[in-house]
Design a protein around this motif. Structure first.
Motif, mmCIF file in Angstrom:
data_model
loop_
_atom_site.group_PDB
_atom_site.id
_atom_site.type_symbol
_atom_site.label_atom_id
_atom_site.label_comp_id
_atom_site.label_asym_id
_atom_site.label_seq_id
_atom_site.Cartn_x
_atom_site.Cartn_y
_atom_site.Cartn_z
ATOM 1 N N THR A 90 0.785 -1.466 -0.073
ATOM 2 C CA THR A 90 0.399 -0.326 -0.277
ATOM 3 C C THR A 90 1.162 1.440 0.262
ATOM 4 O O THR A 90 1.910 0.896 0.286
ATOM 5 N N LYS A 91 0.372 2.148 -0.121
ATOM 6 C CA LYS A 91 1.068 3.716 -0.585
ATOM 7 C C LYS A 91 1.499 4.191 1.332
ATOM 8 O O LYS A 91 2.679 4.962 1.211
ATOM 9 N N ASN A 92 1.208 3.482 2.070
ATOM 10 C CA ASN A 92 1.507 3.234 3.660
ATOM 11 C C ASN A 92 2.751 2.847 3.851
ATOM 12 O O ASN A 92 3.367 2.968 5.009
ATOM 13 N N LYS A 94 5.942 2.669 3.307
ATOM 14 C CA LYS A 94 7.809 3.496 4.271
ATOM 15 C C LYS A 94 6.754 3.516 6.147
ATOM 16 O O LYS A 94 8.074 3.980 6.569
ATOM 17 N N LYS A 95 5.637 4.078 6.114
ATOM 18 C CA LYS A 95 4.931 4.615 7.682
ATOM 19 C C LYS A 95 5.200 3.877 8.118
ATOM 20 O O LYS A 95 5.543 3.536 8.843
ATOM 21 N N ASP A 96 4.859 2.565 7.759
ATOM 22 C CA ASP A 96 4.890 0.837 8.220
ATOM 23 C C ASP A 96 6.355 0.366 8.413
ATOM 24 O O ASP A 96 6.389 0.264 9.798
ATOM 25 N N CYS A 141 -2.081 -3.042 8.518
ATOM 26 C CA CYS A 141 -2.347 -2.980 7.420
ATOM 27 C C CYS A 141 -1.760 -4.949 6.862
ATOM 28 O O CYS A 141 -0.727 -5.482 6.581
ATOM 29 N N ASN A 144 1.195 -5.153 3.872
ATOM 30 C CA ASN A 144 2.444 -4.428 4.299
ATOM 31 C C ASN A 144 3.116 -5.833 5.292
ATOM 32 O O ASN A 144 3.826 -6.010 5.245
#
Ligand code: SAM
Length: 402
Positions: A90-92, A94-96, A141, A144
């Motif tokens: 998902t686009k998140n 890097k946050k993950d 998520c 991820n």
């Protein structure tokens, strides 16, 4: 039809290097075959009945982003790796990764354990793996999370006490175990960060089954798949490539909720291999064409070794029958010919003749050397005669006669 397909210098610096899996196909080979077939005819669906790490399905997706991808593999680790490659991140992400790092720094080690954990892992490695496992489990998520597990699978094996020279579980000597430097968490995080950029495409038009192909294919309708492409096992897993045994340590660590896991897979280290193609003896080959094709090879093999060969081919011919029934246009197979009791079992010619008999005309065949093999070319000696392992693979393409 195709040019040079040796790809001697191919290194898995692409998405296929995401996680270690045995006996994978060479992606550029599958790519040029698929390119050729996809441009010659309308192909809307591709099936790999033994997808392993998903090489062929991924290459089909790269060439035709809207294509329907269908696959089957009995091994939950294969299912995980392939799912991750095809569904992407998902686009998140890097946050993950940042969350993961935070959890890794702050987590308290729990008391997770499994049978023989201390045999296969040093105690400090166990602590590192527990930290990583617990941290991944906290990521919300699922897409991820699955990515993190698939990256971890390679390091579980790398940092285990099993030798890297064989896919079987085979304990290292004490010195090598003690010499191992524990860089696990850093190696894992580096790989997590480095692999993100390899995800450039994904698909939701995918159906992956974690099932026995022999059973799953019977559920598909006649001519429902345009193109089938695969590299099936070349013999029973126990005496060729033990995919299940190879995967078992990783499967012990990965949260079962994130695997397609039925429960029997880790009953013992051979459970998956026994349920794989030719894994258990179910009687003689019932199929007449198959029996006739195999007999000249069986005639030269000692009785004690025949059983394994028969077990494999009994399942294999059932598989081929089903594959011919469900495939509408093309069957592409990458095969190897193994040696049993000094006899080279020509799986390639047997398959070609069997497919011809089933209304699939051979339109292409070639062989390629297998470079960088993990298994040495000379594997053993039987009665003082050297036994060479497979160092060539064969690609055959068959087209349905309408
Ligand atoms: C040669 S490997 C496929 C490798 C794959 N082409 C790749 O590039 O990674 C063969 C695969 O067949 C799977 N397999 C063996 N018997 C099976 C069965 N009865 N049903 C489904 N999958 C099976 C194994 O788990 C293994 O992943």
């Amino acid at each position: 039809m195709l040019g040079d397909i040796s790809f001697r210098n191919y290194k898995k610096n692409d998405i296929h290097g995401l996680a270690l899996y045995p006996a994978t196909m060479v992606a550029p080979v599958q790519n040029i075959i698929l390119q050729e077939l996809l441009k010659s005819e309308d192909i809307y669906s591709v099936l790999d009945p033994f997808f392993g790490s998903g090489t062929a399905l991924y290459e089909a997706l790269e060439l035709s982003p809207k294509i329907k991808l269908i696959g089957c593999d009995i091994n939950p680790l294969a299912h995980l790796i392939t799912k991750v490659k095809l569904q992407g991140l998902t686009k998140n992400i890097k946050k993950d990764v940042e969350k993961l790092k935070y959890y890794l720094d702050n987590i308290q080690i729990d008391n997770y354990s499994f049978h023989n954990m201390n045999k296969w892992f040093r105690s400090d490695i166990i602590d590192s793996l527990k930290k990583i496992r617990q941290s991944i489990m906290l990521i919300e998520c699922k897409k991820n999370r699955l990515y993190f597990w698939s990256i971890l699978s390679t390091f579980i094996r790398k940092y285990s006490n099993t030798r890297s020279s064989t896919y079987k579980l085979h304990i290292k000597d004490i010195d090598s175990i003690q010499r191992m430097k524990n860089n696990l968490i850093d190696d894992f995080l580096t790989s997590v960060e480095q692999n993100i950029s390899k995800f450039t495409i994904s698909s939701s038009n995918v159906k992956l089954y974690k099932k026995d192909s022999l059973k799953q294919l019977t559920k598909f309708k006649n001519n429902s798949i345009d193109l089938s492409i695969s590299s099936p096992p070349y013999g029973d897993n126990a005496t060729t490539v033990p995919y299940g045994q190879f995967s078992s340590l990783a499967l012990h660590w990965i949260d079962k909720k994130d695997l397609v896991f039925d429960g029997w897979e880790l009953n013992n280290y051979s459970a998956i291999d026994r349920r794989s193609l030719g894994g258990c003896y179910k009687g003689s080959i019932e199929n007449e064409t198959g029996s006739l094709l195999l007999q000249p090879f069986l005639d030269n093999i000692s009785k004690s070794k025949q059983k394994k060969v028969i077990s494999f081919f009994r399942d294999y011919f059932i598989f081929l029958d089903e594959l011919c029934r469900v495939t509408k246009k093309y069957i592409v197979l990458t095969l190897g010919n193994r040696t049993v009791d000094g006899v080279n079992i020509n799986l390639t010619s047997i398959t070609q003749e069997y497919l011809e008999h089933n209304n699939f005309r051979n339109i292409y065949e070639c062989d390629r050397d297998i470079p960088n093999k993990r298994i040495p070319k000379l594997t053993s000696k039987v009665n003082n005669i050297p036994v060479f392992s497979m160092n060539k693979e064969f690609v055959i393409i068959h087209k349905k006669i309408v």
